[in-house]
Design a protein around this motif. Sequence first.
Motif, PDB file in Angstrom:
ATOM      1  N   GLY A   1       0.771  -1.225   0.000  1.00  0.00           N
ATOM      2  CA  GLY A   1       0.000   0.000   0.000  1.00  0.00           C
ATOM      3  C   GLY A   1       0.804   1.277   0.000  1.00  0.00           C
ATOM      4  N   ASP A   2       2.115   1.221  -0.223  1.00  0.00           N
ATOM      5  CA  ASP A   2       2.920   2.432  -0.269  1.00  0.00           C
ATOM      6  C   ASP A   2       3.987   2.269  -1.332  1.00  0.00           C
ATOM      7  OD1 ASP A   2       4.750   0.725   0.822  1.00  0.00           O
ATOM      8  OD2 ASP A   2       4.657   1.577   2.833  1.00  0.00           O
ATOM      9  N   ALA A   3       5.023   3.097  -1.262  1.00  0.00           N
ATOM     10  CA  ALA A   3       6.061   3.059  -2.292  1.00  0.00           C
ATOM     11  C   ALA A   3       6.717   1.692  -2.386  1.00  0.00           C
ATOM     12  CB  ALA A   3       7.111   4.125  -2.002  1.00  0.00           C
ATOM     13  N   SER A   4       6.723   0.938  -1.312  1.00  0.00           N
ATOM     14  CA  SER A   4       7.384  -0.360  -1.347  1.00  0.00           C
ATOM     15  C   SER A   4       6.743  -1.282  -2.387  1.00  0.00           C
ATOM     16  CB  SER A   4       7.330  -1.015   0.034  1.00  0.00           C
ATOM     17  OG  SER A   4       5.991  -1.269   0.419  1.00  0.00           O
ATOM     18  N   PHE A   5       5.446  -1.114  -2.653  1.00  0.00           N
ATOM     19  CA  PHE A   5       4.784  -1.933  -3.662  1.00  0.00           C
ATOM     20  C   PHE A   5       5.460  -1.767  -5.016  1.00  0.00           C
ATOM     21  CE2 PHE A   5       1.411  -1.796  -7.010  1.00  0.00           C
ATOM     22  CZ  PHE A   5       1.286  -3.167  -7.166  1.00  0.00           C
ATOM     23  N   PHE A   6       5.715  -0.543  -5.409  1.00  0.00           N
ATOM     24  CA  PHE A   6       6.309  -0.303  -6.711  1.00  0.00           C
ATOM     25  C   PHE A   6       7.784  -0.683  -6.732  1.00  0.00           C
ATOM     26  CE2 PHE A   6       2.574   2.375  -6.470  1.00  0.00           C
ATOM     27  CZ  PHE A   6       1.935   2.020  -7.647  1.00  0.00           C
ATOM     28  N   ARG A   7       8.472  -0.536  -5.614  1.00  0.00           N
ATOM     29  CA  ARG A   7       9.851  -1.020  -5.564  1.00  0.00           C
ATOM     30  C   ARG A   7       9.884  -2.528  -5.736  1.00  0.00           C
ATOM     31  NH1 ARG A   7      10.437   2.363  -0.890  1.00  0.00           N
ATOM     32  NH2 ARG A   7      10.625   0.510   0.405  1.00  0.00           N
ATOM     33  N   ARG A   8       8.955  -3.221  -5.083  1.00  0.00           N
ATOM     34  CA  ARG A   8       8.934  -4.675  -5.167  1.00  0.00           C
ATOM     35  C   ARG A   8       8.564  -5.139  -6.569  1.00  0.00           C
ATOM     36  NH1 ARG A   8       5.762  -5.397   0.566  1.00  0.00           N
ATOM     37  NH2 ARG A   8       7.565  -5.122   1.913  1.00  0.00           N
ATOM     38  N   VAL A   9       7.636  -4.425  -7.189  1.00  0.00           N
ATOM     39  CA  VAL A   9       7.267  -4.771  -8.553  1.00  0.00           C
ATOM     40  C   VAL A   9       8.460  -4.608  -9.481  1.00  0.00           C
ATOM     41  CG1 VAL A   9       5.862  -4.059 -10.526  1.00  0.00           C
ATOM     42  CG2 VAL A   9       4.818  -4.319  -8.286  1.00  0.00           C
ATOM     43  N   ARG A  10       9.304  -3.605  -9.216  1.00  0.00           N
ATOM     44  CA  ARG A  10      10.513  -3.436 -10.020  1.00  0.00           C
ATOM     45  C   ARG A  10      11.365  -4.703 -10.000  1.00  0.00           C
ATOM     46  NH1 ARG A  10      11.411   0.515 -13.836  1.00  0.00           N
ATOM     47  NH2 ARG A  10      10.900   2.577 -13.066  1.00  0.00           N
ATOM     48  N   VAL A  11      11.453  -5.344  -8.857  1.00  0.00           N
ATOM     49  CA  VAL A  11      12.259  -6.565  -8.754  1.00  0.00           C
ATOM     50  C   VAL A  11      11.582  -7.699  -9.512  1.00  0.00           C
ATOM     51  CG1 VAL A  11      13.308  -8.217  -7.185  1.00  0.00           C
ATOM     52  CG2 VAL A  11      13.176  -5.817  -6.541  1.00  0.00           C
ATOM     53  N   LEU A  12      10.266  -7.844  -9.338  1.00  0.00           N
ATOM     54  CA  LEU A  12       9.533  -8.851 -10.094  1.00  0.00           C
ATOM     55  C   LEU A  12       9.639  -8.585 -11.585  1.00  0.00           C
ATOM     56  CD1 LEU A  12       7.555 -11.279  -9.972  1.00  0.00           C
ATOM     57  CD2 LEU A  12       5.693  -9.621  -9.896  1.00  0.00           C
ATOM     58  N   GLN A  13       9.642  -7.322 -11.950  1.00  0.00           N
ATOM     59  CA  GLN A  13       9.708  -6.893 -13.341  1.00  0.00           C
ATOM     60  C   GLN A  13      11.065  -7.214 -13.967  1.00  0.00           C
ATOM     61  OE1 GLN A  13       9.481  -2.667 -13.715  1.00  0.00           O
ATOM     62  NE2 GLN A  13       8.780  -2.683 -15.814  1.00  0.00           N
ATOM     63  N   GLY A  14      12.066  -7.428 -13.146  1.00  0.00           N
ATOM     64  CA  GLY A  14      13.391  -7.710 -13.682  1.00  0.00           C
ATOM     65  C   GLY A  14      14.315  -6.529 -13.593  1.00  0.00           C
ATOM     66  N   GLU A  15      14.019  -5.607 -12.691  1.00  0.00           N
ATOM     67  CA  GLU A  15      14.838  -4.404 -12.564  1.00  0.00           C
ATOM     68  C   GLU A  15      16.287  -4.733 -12.263  1.00  0.00           C
ATOM     69  OE1 GLU A  15      16.124  -0.743 -12.736  1.00  0.00           O
ATOM     70  OE2 GLU A  15      14.070  -1.308 -13.203  1.00  0.00           O
ATOM     71  N   SER A  16      16.543  -5.911 -11.688  1.00  0.00           N
ATOM     72  CA  SER A  16      17.927  -6.249 -11.348  1.00  0.00           C
ATOM     73  C   SER A  16      18.802  -6.358 -12.590  1.00  0.00           C
ATOM     74  CB  SER A  16      17.985  -7.557 -10.550  1.00  0.00           C
ATOM     75  OG  SER A  16      17.246  -8.559 -11.197  1.00  0.00           O
ATOM     76  N   TYR A  17      18.199  -6.562 -13.768  1.00  0.00           N
ATOM     77  CA  TYR A  17      19.022  -6.594 -14.978  1.00  0.00           C
ATOM     78  C   TYR A  17      19.607  -5.228 -15.308  1.00  0.00           C
ATOM     79  CZ  TYR A  17      17.626 -11.360 -15.682  1.00  0.00           C
ATOM     80  OH  TYR A  17      17.449 -12.696 -15.518  1.00  0.00           O
ATOM     81  N   PRO A  18      18.793  -4.158 -15.398  1.00  0.00           N
ATOM     82  CA  PRO A  18      19.407  -2.841 -15.542  1.00  0.00           C
ATOM     83  C   PRO A  18      20.321  -2.496 -14.378  1.00  0.00           C
ATOM     84  CG  PRO A  18      17.098  -2.762 -16.141  1.00  0.00           C
ATOM     85  CD  PRO A  18      17.333  -4.123 -15.562  1.00  0.00           C
ATOM     86  N   ARG A  19      19.973  -2.972 -13.171  1.00  0.00           N
ATOM     87  CA  ARG A  19      20.861  -2.704 -12.039  1.00  0.00           C
ATOM     88  C   ARG A  19      22.180  -3.428 -12.208  1.00  0.00           C
ATOM     89  NH1 ARG A  19      19.026  -2.809  -6.129  1.00  0.00           N
ATOM     90  NH2 ARG A  19      21.009  -1.735  -6.048  1.00  0.00           N
ATOM     91  N   ALA A  20      22.147  -4.620 -12.803  1.00  0.00           N
ATOM     92  CA  ALA A  20      23.403  -5.320 -13.063  1.00  0.00           C
ATOM     93  C   ALA A  20      24.265  -4.513 -14.025  1.00  0.00           C
ATOM     94  CB  ALA A  20      23.127  -6.711 -13.632  1.00  0.00           C
ATOM     95  N   THR A  21      23.617  -3.899 -15.017  1.00  0.00           N
ATOM     96  CA  THR A  21      24.362  -3.063 -15.948  1.00  0.00           C
ATOM     97  C   THR A  21      24.904  -1.828 -15.249  1.00  0.00           C
ATOM     98  OG1 THR A  21      22.831  -3.792 -17.667  1.00  0.00           O
ATOM     99  CG2 THR A  21      24.266  -1.959 -18.197  1.00  0.00           C
ATOM    100  N   ARG A  22      24.069  -1.198 -14.418  1.00  0.00           N
ATOM    101  CA  ARG A  22      24.538  -0.034 -13.674  1.00  0.00           C
ATOM    102  C   ARG A  22      25.672  -0.413 -12.735  1.00  0.00           C
ATOM    103  NH1 ARG A  22      24.982   4.261 -15.113  1.00  0.00           N
ATOM    104  NH2 ARG A  22      25.113   5.029 -12.986  1.00  0.00           N
ATOM    105  N   SER A  23      25.572  -1.614 -12.143  1.00  0.00           N
ATOM    106  CA  SER A  23      26.650  -2.077 -11.277  1.00  0.00           C
ATOM    107  C   SER A  23      27.943  -2.196 -12.065  1.00  0.00           C
ATOM    108  CB  SER A  23      26.272  -3.423 -10.655  1.00  0.00           C
ATOM    109  OG  SER A  23      27.342  -3.957  -9.926  1.00  0.00           O
ATOM    110  N   SER A  24      27.845  -2.702 -13.294  1.00  0.00           N
ATOM    111  CA  SER A  24      29.045  -2.826 -14.126  1.00  0.00           C
ATOM    112  C   SER A  24      29.594  -1.462 -14.506  1.00  0.00           C
ATOM    113  CB  SER A  24      28.721  -3.638 -15.384  1.00  0.00           C
ATOM    114  OG  SER A  24      28.357  -4.957 -15.047  1.00  0.00           O
TER     115      SER A  24
END
Length: 643
Positions: free
Chosen positions: A305-328
């Motif tokens: 019910g707050d911002a955490s919902f959209f943050r969590r959806v980012r992870v389900l969405q596969g946000e870690s892939y762009p984050r992997a690129t940003r990490s690189s």
Amino acid sequence: MNTKKIQNVLIISAALVAFSLPVFAARSADFIFVVDESGSMSGEQDFLQAQIPSIEAGLQGVSVQGSRYALVGFGAGDPEPHGFVVGSGQFGTVSDFQTAAGTLETSGGTEDGYAGILYALNNYTFRSGALPVIVLVTDEDRDVLDSASGASAVSILNALSSSKATLISILNQQFLDSNNQAVSGALVINSQNRIFIADGNGGFTKIDNGQLAATDDTTLVDYSQPTLQNGGLVADLNALREGGLTADSFTQSFIDSLIRTININVGLVELSARPAFASFSNALSPLVRNNAEVSEVFSQLSSGGDASFFRRVRVLQGESYPRATRSSIRGAYSYTFNLNARFDYMHREFLDHQTAGASGRANDSGPWSGFAQGINSTSDLEATATNPNGGSGNNWGALAGIDYAFSPKTHLGLALGDKETYETDGDAIFNSRLEGHTRSLTLYGSSMINPNFMVDGLLSYARAELDQARDLGGPVASSDVSQDMGSASLRIIVPMKWKGLAYGGTAQAQYLRVQANNTSETGAGALDLTVPAYDQDSVRTIVGGYAEHEFTVAGHRLVPRITAEWVHEYTDGKTVTAYFSGLGPVSSFTIAPINENPDQVRVTLGATYYVSDRTSIYANYLRALDNGDRTDNVINAGLNFGF
């Protein structure tokens, strides 16, 4: 700046920050109960009147709050549908609904549920952002009224879809298991084909892969099948009429299933309303509504019910892939471009040769020299409305190179690097891990144009081989991530001297491209993603200054140094296309980039100690002082030597 000006600046800044923060609407639902008023419906009407408070309490437990309730009757003595006053209007509170439900009739015998549904959709106005919910309650199949003669299952589904409404049905409908056998004690089936079964103690158990049983009338095709196709659930009112513990089980399972279904569909409405998630919502919706595994995960993340919902959806969405690129990208900036200590040593040698003639490299017996350097970088990322997850990283690496002096003022070299990555992120539900190695080959050089103008630069290629795991609240999606990186840098140094203090200004441009190769996950079933190859570009401009002073310690040179820099990063902001592996490209969606703070101020403190004219050791500590929600620290230490 005087006090008044400071106050004005603070007021304006606070207003800008408040204006820029994302606004999250309350998670809510608008219910319209469409209830059969024929002579056999008194038990179901009493059930609704009694259980509305439990439904509301359950919804509040998953942060669906402020819901409204309305009532439409159909099939009474006059079979045409009609609305009830609830409270002082169409919608009211729980107690308002209970009062209105007490006035339902049980006098009719011609029931057209489609007419009731269409009346609700056409005559009631739903709140923007709230989930419309139609609850159909009838023990008969459809008796077609002239006023709704043109309605069909297809048109009803289209009307529900246009209103983004969820259909819930309490019907005379039985269920079968995966072997086409009747399920004893079956109570409810949802759109993931999960059947809830009475356990004999007033509770319930569950089985998967259930199905709807054929009916002797049109209930199946007119009501039950469209309900599940819409993403709702069907409850068998025969279990309610049985009374006793079975009725208790019906009540518990119906409320549990209803709350879960509403929670999920509220989440889908929230997603579809946001441009960054719209295409993902379209691809995800069929999975959520039809796959029990995906539904379980989405039910967890959509109850915040707050911002955490959209943050969590980012992870389900596969946000870690762009984050992997940003990490690189960040890793390349920390490692590939972390040759400044070597360049600083060269520049000092250039100036020594220029000013002292016989000192420094002028006495060298040969043109070859080299360096070896170890690097550690740590980072912490705070989870905020703009960051998908909090996280941390602790990475180790090494660089070693050898260079040749074509003249006392020009050097060219080759360096090899290796970096070990270990990064994690997560919140109360999801977490991800990224680890592996990146190996680089770098061509570097430095030259003194004149005593007041020096340049250095590099060209580099790197290859990253990483393992990534996304724990999605149960299923774990694992993948091998491979990336190719190309980078280039050019720095200009303007050195100056005042008495014993050496100082100067620097301007630097760095370019980096990361090409992520095709990546496919395994281990998470329907949640596995395939991310086709994509690339990300980054350019950093760095403006700074340095100061150093030489001291003599035990007969050897010690040169402390401080550097302050302002960094601005330009990124391409590309979206990334992904799709659910099991569904193929038909489920493609885009992942919108997350805008990180493009500016940072960083300070480096270090010192170089000359063991001899040809050998020195050094250590440097870099800290980003203002980098938004991220904290970065880099330590490098190494050895310069000649031979």
